[in-house]
Motif scaffolding. Structure first.
Motif, PDB file in Angstrom:
ATOM      1  N   SER A 100       1.237  15.449 -12.302  1.00  0.00           N
ATOM      2  CA  SER A 100       1.582  15.043 -13.666  1.00  0.00           C
ATOM      3  C   SER A 100       0.930  13.735 -14.086  1.00  0.00           C
ATOM      4  N   VAL A 101       0.016  13.205 -13.285  1.00  0.00           N
ATOM      5  CA  VAL A 101      -0.656  11.967 -13.661  1.00  0.00           C
ATOM      6  C   VAL A 101      -1.371  12.173 -14.998  1.00  0.00           C
ATOM      7  N   SER A 102      -1.235  11.210 -15.899  1.00  0.00           N
ATOM      8  CA  SER A 102      -1.767  11.377 -17.257  1.00  0.00           C
ATOM      9  C   SER A 102      -3.086  10.653 -17.484  1.00  0.00           C
ATOM     10  N   LYS A 103      -3.388   9.669 -16.651  1.00  0.00           N
ATOM     11  CA  LYS A 103      -4.615   8.900 -16.826  1.00  0.00           C
ATOM     12  C   LYS A 103      -5.353   8.796 -15.503  1.00  0.00           C
ATOM     13  N   GLU A 104      -6.646   8.579 -15.595  1.00  0.00           N
ATOM     14  CA  GLU A 104      -7.493   8.535 -14.410  1.00  0.00           C
ATOM     15  C   GLU A 104      -7.368   7.224 -13.636  1.00  0.00           C
ATOM     16  N   PHE A 144     -27.336  12.739   5.385  1.00  0.00           N
ATOM     17  CA  PHE A 144     -26.316  13.401   4.587  1.00  0.00           C
ATOM     18  C   PHE A 144     -25.480  12.325   3.913  1.00  0.00           C
ATOM     19  N   LEU A 145     -24.769  12.717   2.885  1.00  0.00           N
ATOM     20  CA  LEU A 145     -23.895  11.793   2.176  1.00  0.00           C
ATOM     21  C   LEU A 145     -22.479  12.358   2.165  1.00  0.00           C
ATOM     22  N   TRP A 146     -21.534  11.477   2.095  1.00  0.00           N
ATOM     23  CA  TRP A 146     -20.124  11.839   2.141  1.00  0.00           C
ATOM     24  C   TRP A 146     -19.441  11.314   0.885  1.00  0.00           C
ATOM     25  N   GLY A 147     -18.545  12.088   0.326  1.00  0.00           N
ATOM     26  CA  GLY A 147     -17.839  11.635  -0.859  1.00  0.00           C
ATOM     27  C   GLY A 147     -16.505  12.335  -1.008  1.00  0.00           C
ATOM     28  N   MET A 148     -15.764  11.925  -2.025  1.00  0.00           N
ATOM     29  CA  MET A 148     -14.457  12.511  -2.282  1.00  0.00           C
ATOM     30  C   MET A 148     -14.258  12.643  -3.778  1.00  0.00           C
ATOM     31  N   THR A 149     -13.562  13.707  -4.168  1.00  0.00           N
ATOM     32  CA  THR A 149     -13.108  13.837  -5.545  1.00  0.00           C
ATOM     33  C   THR A 149     -11.591  13.932  -5.532  1.00  0.00           C
ATOM     34  N   ILE A 150     -10.980  13.318  -6.540  1.00  0.00           N
ATOM     35  CA  ILE A 150      -9.529  13.359  -6.669  1.00  0.00           C
ATOM     36  C   ILE A 150      -9.193  13.897  -8.046  1.00  0.00           C
ATOM     37  N   CYS A 151      -8.430  14.963  -8.086  1.00  0.00           N
ATOM     38  CA  CYS A 151      -7.962  15.547  -9.334  1.00  0.00           C
ATOM     39  C   CYS A 151      -6.442  15.537  -9.298  1.00  0.00           C
ATOM     40  N   ALA A 152      -5.854  14.519  -9.940  1.00  0.00           N
ATOM     41  CA  ALA A 152      -4.409  14.299  -9.894  1.00  0.00           C
ATOM     42  C   ALA A 152      -3.977  14.076  -8.441  1.00  0.00           C
ATOM     43  N   PHE A 186       0.830  -1.203   0.000  1.00  0.00           N
ATOM     44  CA  PHE A 186       0.000   0.000   0.000  1.00  0.00           C
ATOM     45  C   PHE A 186       0.867   1.256   0.000  1.00  0.00           C
ATOM     46  N   VAL A 187       1.970   1.199   0.719  1.00  0.00           N
ATOM     47  CA  VAL A 187       2.902   2.329   0.743  1.00  0.00           C
ATOM     48  C   VAL A 187       3.471   2.570  -0.652  1.00  0.00           C
ATOM     49  N   ASN A 188       3.709   1.494  -1.396  1.00  0.00           N
ATOM     50  CA  ASN A 188       4.227   1.641  -2.757  1.00  0.00           C
ATOM     51  C   ASN A 188       3.246   2.408  -3.637  1.00  0.00           C
ATOM     52  N   GLU A 189       1.950   2.133  -3.484  1.00  0.00           N
ATOM     53  CA  GLU A 189       0.943   2.859  -4.258  1.00  0.00           C
ATOM     54  C   GLU A 189       0.921   4.342  -3.865  1.00  0.00           C
ATOM     55  N   ILE A 190       1.000   4.603  -2.568  1.00  0.00           N
ATOM     56  CA  ILE A 190       0.992   5.987  -2.093  1.00  0.00           C
ATOM     57  C   ILE A 190       2.246   6.709  -2.564  1.00  0.00           C
ATOM     58  N   ASN A 191       3.371   6.011  -2.520  1.00  0.00           N
ATOM     59  CA  ASN A 191       4.638   6.607  -2.954  1.00  0.00           C
ATOM     60  C   ASN A 191       4.580   6.985  -4.431  1.00  0.00           C
ATOM     61  N   GLU A 192       3.985   6.125  -5.246  1.00  0.00           N
ATOM     62  CA  GLU A 192       3.851   6.425  -6.669  1.00  0.00           C
ATOM     63  C   GLU A 192       2.937   7.637  -6.876  1.00  0.00           C
ATOM     64  N   TRP A 193       1.879   7.726  -6.081  1.00  0.00           N
ATOM     65  CA  TRP A 193       0.964   8.866  -6.155  1.00  0.00           C
ATOM     66  C   TRP A 193       1.699  10.173  -5.837  1.00  0.00           C
ATOM     67  N   THR A 194       2.513  10.142  -4.797  1.00  0.00           N
ATOM     68  CA  THR A 194       3.263  11.354  -4.432  1.00  0.00           C
ATOM     69  C   THR A 194       4.319  11.681  -5.484  1.00  0.00           C
ATOM     70  N   ARG A 195       4.841  10.649  -6.136  1.00  0.00           N
ATOM     71  CA  ARG A 195       5.900  10.864  -7.134  1.00  0.00           C
ATOM     72  C   ARG A 195       5.342  11.546  -8.375  1.00  0.00           C
ATOM     73  N   VAL A 196       4.219  11.046  -8.891  1.00  0.00           N
ATOM     74  CA  VAL A 196       3.668  11.623 -10.123  1.00  0.00           C
ATOM     75  C   VAL A 196       3.002  12.972  -9.854  1.00  0.00           C
ATOM     76  N   GLY A 197       2.469  13.148  -8.640  1.00  0.00           N
ATOM     77  CA  GLY A 197       1.874  14.425  -8.265  1.00  0.00           C
ATOM     78  C   GLY A 197       0.845  14.894  -9.272  1.00  0.00           C
TER      79      GLY A 197
END
Length: 213
Positions: free
Chosen positions: A59-63, A175-183, A46-57
């Protein structure tokens, strides 16, 4: 004026800081102390996935990679919380877990629009894993992702549309809870009957942002 702070509130705040410290240590390539009840081998994927997310910041090209990054973050936190609960360090009753499927059409609605990822609530004794459920009636919240850092409004609009289906299948929800992620920018949203509350951007590529999330 704020009300009195309970011991459980203090314990929860300390747990959040502890989990954030563990994440930052592992991202820095450090080993957990031998006294830790957490398993480094369990957390590393899981840390590897998070690390990749922080690395691309931004600049992520695909959703689609964002799905795995976010799932890695959620499961990392869930593993840490469950370990603390088992060790009686924290009174945790339930876990927030991601759906097994991503980019899917829920089966309990005639709406053909596809949900990027669902979030589910499960008891603390549940195994920490993705949840095999694809109905609005079982969702606690929804995550909508966009590769473009500037697509927040579009993502939020989709989130609000999906929330109407959740309300239809969960008549007791107030109420409802949600999240959006943009890069690398995460926004949390609370959807009320007459308004929507949205957080400022939480930057996953920054340590302060990861701690907030």
């Amino acid at each position: 004026m704020a009300g009195p702070t309970s011991d459980n509130d203090i314990g929860t705040a300390a747990a959040i800081e502890s989990i954030a410290d563990v994440l930052e240590s592992l991202l820095a390539g450090k080993d957990l102390p031998r006294s830790s009840k957490l398993s480094t081998a369990t957390l590393v994927p899981f840390v590897n996935e998070i690390n990749e997310w922080t690395r691309v910041g931004p600049s992520v090209s695909k959703e689609k990679p964002l799905y795995d990054y976010f799932v890695g973050f959620v499961l990392f936190v869930a593993h840490c919380l469950k370990s603390m609960a088992v060790c009686s360090e924290l009174n945790v009753a339930r876990l927030l877990l991601p759906s097994l499927k991503a980019d899917f059409k829920p089966t309990d609605c005639n709406d053909d629009r596809r949900v990027d990822l669902a979030l589910h609530i499960r008891d603390i004794d549940t195994s920490v894993d993705r949840v095999d459920s694809n109905v609005y009636a079982d969702m606690f919240g929804i995550m909508e992702a966009k590769a473009n850092i500037d697509d927040r409004d579009e993502a939020l609009g989709q989130l609000i549309l999906y929330s109407t289906n959740m309300y239809m299948t969960q008549s007791d929800r107030r109420f409802l809870w949600g999240m959006t992620i943009c890069a690398d920018a995460v926004y949390t949203a609370v959807m009320l009957n007459d308004s929507v509350l949205v957080s400022p951007a939480i930057k996953i590529s920054e340590e302060a942002g990861r701690r907030k999330l």
